[in-house]
Design a protein around this motif. Structure first.
Motif, PDB file in Angstrom:
ATOM      1  N   ALA A  52       6.401  16.517   0.610  1.00 25.02           N
ATOM      2  CA  ALA A  52       8.266  17.130   1.061  1.00 25.02           C
ATOM      3  C   ALA A  52       7.014  18.276   0.385  1.00 25.02           C
ATOM      4  O   ALA A  52       7.153  19.558   0.806  1.00 25.02           O
ATOM      5  CB  ALA A  52       9.345  16.571   0.745  1.00 25.02           C
ATOM      6  N   ASP A  53       6.820  18.821  -1.351  1.00 19.89           N
ATOM      7  CA  ASP A  53       6.565  20.200  -1.709  1.00 19.89           C
ATOM      8  C   ASP A  53       5.134  20.697  -1.308  1.00 19.89           C
ATOM      9  O   ASP A  53       5.332  21.933  -1.153  1.00 19.89           O
ATOM     10  CB  ASP A  53       7.049  19.533  -3.384  1.00 19.89           C
ATOM     11  N   ALA A  54       4.811  19.819  -1.531  1.00 20.19           N
ATOM     12  CA  ALA A  54       3.004  19.956  -0.705  1.00 20.19           C
ATOM     13  C   ALA A  54       3.154  20.426   0.064  1.00 20.19           C
ATOM     14  O   ALA A  54       2.513  21.504   0.422  1.00 20.19           O
ATOM     15  CB  ALA A  54       1.984  18.809  -1.822  1.00 20.19           C
ATOM     16  N   LEU A  55       3.591  19.570   1.547  1.00 17.74           N
ATOM     17  CA  LEU A  55       4.184  20.242   2.500  1.00 17.74           C
ATOM     18  C   LEU A  55       4.582  21.697   2.964  1.00 17.74           C
ATOM     19  O   LEU A  55       4.412  22.386   3.961  1.00 17.74           O
ATOM     20  CB  LEU A  55       5.035  19.013   3.659  1.00 17.74           C
ATOM     21  N   TYR A  56       6.184  21.709   2.202  1.00 22.28           N
ATOM     22  CA  TYR A  56       6.649  22.712   2.754  1.00 22.28           C
ATOM     23  C   TYR A  56       5.702  23.485   2.162  1.00 22.28           C
ATOM     24  O   TYR A  56       5.299  25.147   2.588  1.00 22.28           O
ATOM     25  CB  TYR A  56       7.613  22.886   1.103  1.00 22.28           C
ATOM     26  N   ARG A  57       4.352  23.949   1.192  1.00 19.91           N
ATOM     27  CA  ARG A  57       3.560  25.027   0.488  1.00 19.91           C
ATOM     28  C   ARG A  57       2.941  25.279   1.813  1.00 19.91           C
ATOM     29  O   ARG A  57       3.033  26.295   2.446  1.00 19.91           O
ATOM     30  CB  ARG A  57       2.970  24.672  -0.406  1.00 19.91           C
ATOM     31  N   GLU A  58       2.000  24.296   2.367  1.00 19.30           N
ATOM     32  CA  GLU A  58       1.355  24.151   3.526  1.00 19.30           C
ATOM     33  C   GLU A  58       1.879  25.249   4.533  1.00 19.30           C
ATOM     34  O   GLU A  58       1.189  26.662   5.442  1.00 19.30           O
ATOM     35  CB  GLU A  58       1.055  23.342   3.938  1.00 19.30           C
ATOM     36  N   TYR A  59       3.148  24.819   4.756  1.00 23.33           N
ATOM     37  CA  TYR A  59       3.689  25.444   6.268  1.00 23.33           C
ATOM     38  C   TYR A  59       4.825  27.251   6.252  1.00 23.33           C
ATOM     39  O   TYR A  59       4.749  27.480   6.448  1.00 23.33           O
ATOM     40  CB  TYR A  59       5.321  25.435   6.207  1.00 23.33           C
ATOM     41  N   ALA A  60       4.066  27.537   4.992  1.00 24.94           N
ATOM     42  CA  ALA A  60       4.060  29.124   4.435  1.00 24.94           C
ATOM     43  C   ALA A  60       2.839  29.781   5.562  1.00 24.94           C
ATOM     44  O   ALA A  60       3.308  30.888   5.750  1.00 24.94           O
ATOM     45  CB  ALA A  60       3.768  29.363   2.708  1.00 24.94           C
ATOM     46  N   ILE A  61       1.973  28.855   5.876  1.00 25.21           N
ATOM     47  CA  ILE A  61       1.037  29.561   6.950  1.00 25.21           C
ATOM     48  C   ILE A  61       1.714  30.539   7.785  1.00 25.21           C
ATOM     49  O   ILE A  61       1.122  30.931   8.452  1.00 25.21           O
ATOM     50  CB  ILE A  61      -0.014  28.697   7.005  1.00 25.21           C
ATOM     51  N   SER A  88       0.977  -1.766   0.417  1.00 23.07           N
ATOM     52  CA  SER A  88       0.083  -0.198  -0.017  1.00 23.07           C
ATOM     53  C   SER A  88       0.764   1.339   0.548  1.00 23.07           C
ATOM     54  O   SER A  88       1.880   1.107   0.399  1.00 23.07           O
ATOM     55  CB  SER A  88      -1.190  -0.201   1.376  1.00 23.07           C
ATOM     56  N   ARG A  89       0.819   2.242  -0.912  1.00 15.63           N
ATOM     57  CA  ARG A  89       1.473   3.554  -0.896  1.00 15.63           C
ATOM     58  C   ARG A  89       1.074   4.057   0.172  1.00 15.63           C
ATOM     59  O   ARG A  89       0.213   4.155   0.467  1.00 15.63           O
ATOM     60  CB  ARG A  89       0.810   3.934  -2.128  1.00 15.63           C
ATOM     61  N   ARG A  90       2.356   4.894   1.211  1.00 17.81           N
ATOM     62  CA  ARG A  90       1.768   5.476   2.202  1.00 17.81           C
ATOM     63  C   ARG A  90       1.259   6.763   1.620  1.00 17.81           C
ATOM     64  O   ARG A  90       1.337   7.392   1.095  1.00 17.81           O
ATOM     65  CB  ARG A  90       3.247   6.253   2.627  1.00 17.81           C
ATOM     66  N   ALA A  91      -0.172   7.451   2.565  1.00 18.47           N
ATOM     67  CA  ALA A  91      -0.970   8.535   2.902  1.00 18.47           C
ATOM     68  C   ALA A  91      -0.129   9.873   2.857  1.00 18.47           C
ATOM     69  O   ALA A  91       1.104   9.778   3.488  1.00 18.47           O
ATOM     70  CB  ALA A  91      -1.858   8.060   3.919  1.00 18.47           C
ATOM     71  N   ALA A  92      -0.481  10.224   1.481  1.00 15.89           N
ATOM     72  CA  ALA A  92       0.879  11.617   2.069  1.00 15.89           C
ATOM     73  C   ALA A  92       0.376  12.641   3.442  1.00 15.89           C
ATOM     74  O   ALA A  92      -1.046  12.518   4.388  1.00 15.89           O
ATOM     75  CB  ALA A  92      -0.737  13.027   1.465  1.00 15.89           C
ATOM     76  N   VAL A  93       1.147  13.085   3.898  1.00 22.13           N
ATOM     77  CA  VAL A  93       1.703  13.502   4.576  1.00 22.13           C
ATOM     78  C   VAL A  93       0.990  14.983   4.794  1.00 22.13           C
ATOM     79  O   VAL A  93       1.873  15.681   4.286  1.00 22.13           O
ATOM     80  CB  VAL A  93       2.748  13.252   5.738  1.00 22.13           C
ATOM     81  N   THR A  94       0.370  15.673   5.909  1.00 15.15           N
ATOM     82  CA  THR A  94      -0.418  16.744   5.733  1.00 15.15           C
ATOM     83  C   THR A  94       0.489  18.245   7.246  1.00 15.15           C
ATOM     84  O   THR A  94       0.922  17.366   7.987  1.00 15.15           O
ATOM     85  CB  THR A  94      -1.525  17.360   6.137  1.00 15.15           C
TER      86      THR A  94
END
Length: 264
Positions: free
Chosen positions: A125-134, A2-8
Motif C-alpha cells: 500500500a505504501d509503494a502504491l501510494y507513492r506511485e499514484y503521486a504521478i 504462495s505470497r501475493r504478488a505486489a500490486v502496482t
C-alpha cells in the motif's frame, strides 16, 4: 502458501471495474467548491457529462500506460483546456485544486480495489501510494505537495471531506452527471444503477451534502453487490478485465492521429 504478488498502479488503473469508481471521483472533485464552480462556470456539463468521465480515464491511461510522447501531448492538451478555467475565486492551475483531483483518483481507485480484491499489506500500500503521486505531478502539483505518506494523506483527506459544504451550484453539476441531456441510449439506460452505485461508494457526509437518497435497505443491497463483485470479478480473465483500458488507449491514439486532439 504462495505470497501475493505486489500490486502496482499498472495493475489497478487497468481494471475495468475502476470505471465504477469514476462517478465517485467526479463527485468528490466537484465537492471542492473551486473545482465545482470551475466545472459549473466553464463546462457544458449537462451535455458532456459522459465526456468528462472519458477525459478523466483517458488522462489516467495516458499517464500510466502511454509513451512519453503521448503523456506529454495529453498533459499539454489538459493544460490548454484548463487555461480558460479561472475567475477571482479559483483557477484550474491552482496546485491545491490539482492535488485534490489527484487525491480523489488515488483514493477512489484503492477504495474500490480493496473492496473487490481484499486489503493490501502495508508495504504494498505504501509503494502504491507513492506511485499514484504521478497523477498529480504530471500536471501542476509540486512533488513536495503530495502528502508524505499514507498517514499524512489520511489526515489531509479527512480534513477536506469534513470541510466541504456543497452549494446549489455544485449540486446542479452532480445532477447533470446522472441526467445528461445528451448520451447514448445504452448509457442513459444504465445511469440509475450507476447513480445508485456511486451513492453507495461515497462517504456518508457527502451523500448528505449532495442530497442523494440512501437508507438501510440500500446499504444492505450495496454490501451484497460488493460481496458478489469480490467473488465474481477477480475470477474473470485479466485480458477481459483490462479490455476497457485497451479500448480507451486505442481511441486516444486514433483521435490524436486523425484529429491531433482529444476532442469528441
Amino acid at each position: 502458501m504462495s505470497r501475493r504478488a505486489a500490486v502496482t498502479i499498472q495493475d489497478i488503473a487497468g481494471e475495468g471495474i475502476m470505471l465504477a469508481a469514476g462517478g465517485r471521483a467526479i463527485l468528490l472533485q466537484v465537492a471542492n467548491r473551486g473545482v465545482g464552480h470551475g466545472v459549473a462556470d466553464h463546462s457544458d456539463f449537462a451535455y458532456r457529462a459522459v465526456d468528462r468521465l472519458r477525459t478523466t480515464m483517458t488522462y489516467i491511461y495516458a499517464v500510466v500506460y502511454g509513451t512519453d510522447a503521448e503523456r506529454t501531448t495529453v498533459v499539454r492538451m489538459v493544460n490548454k483546456a484548463h487555461a480558460k478555467v479561472r475567475s477571482d475565486d479559483y483557477s484550474a492551475f491552482d496546485p491545491q485544486l490539482q492535488l485534490w483531483v489527484a487525491a480523489t483518483l488515488y483514493e477512489s481507485a484503492v477504495t474500490l480495489y480493496e473492496r473487490v480484491f481484499g486489503k493490501l499489506d502495508d508495504a504494498n500500500a505504501d509503494a502504491l501510494y507513492r506511485e499514484y503521486a504521478i497523477l498529480g505531478t504530471a500536471l501542476q502539483v509540486p512533488e513536495g505537495l503530495w502528502p508524505r505518506d499514507r498517514a499524512e494523506f489520511a489526515a489531509y483527506w479527512k480534513q477536506q471531506i469534513d470541510g466541504f459544504e456543497v452549494d446549489g451550484k455544485v449540486r446542479a453539476v452532480s445532477r447533470d452527471l446522472f441526467h445528461p441531456m445528451r448520451a447514448p441510449f445504452f448509457i442513459r439506460a444504465n445511469l440509475p444503477a450507476y447513480r445508485w452505485l456511486t451513492t453507495g461508494l461515497l462517504p456518508e457526509r457527502l451523500r448528505q451534502q449532495f442530497e442523494l437518497p440512501w437508507n438501510e435497505r440500500d446499504q444492505r443491497r450495496f454490501e451484497w453487490v460488493m460481496t458478489l463483485a469480490s467473488w465474481v470479478y477477480p475470477r474473470i480473465p485479466r485480458v477481459v478485465r483490462h479490455a476497457p483500458r485497451a479500448v480507451y488507449l486505442w481511441d486516444m491514439r486514433r483521435r490524436l492521429r486523425t484529429r491531433g486532439s482529444l476532442s469528441a
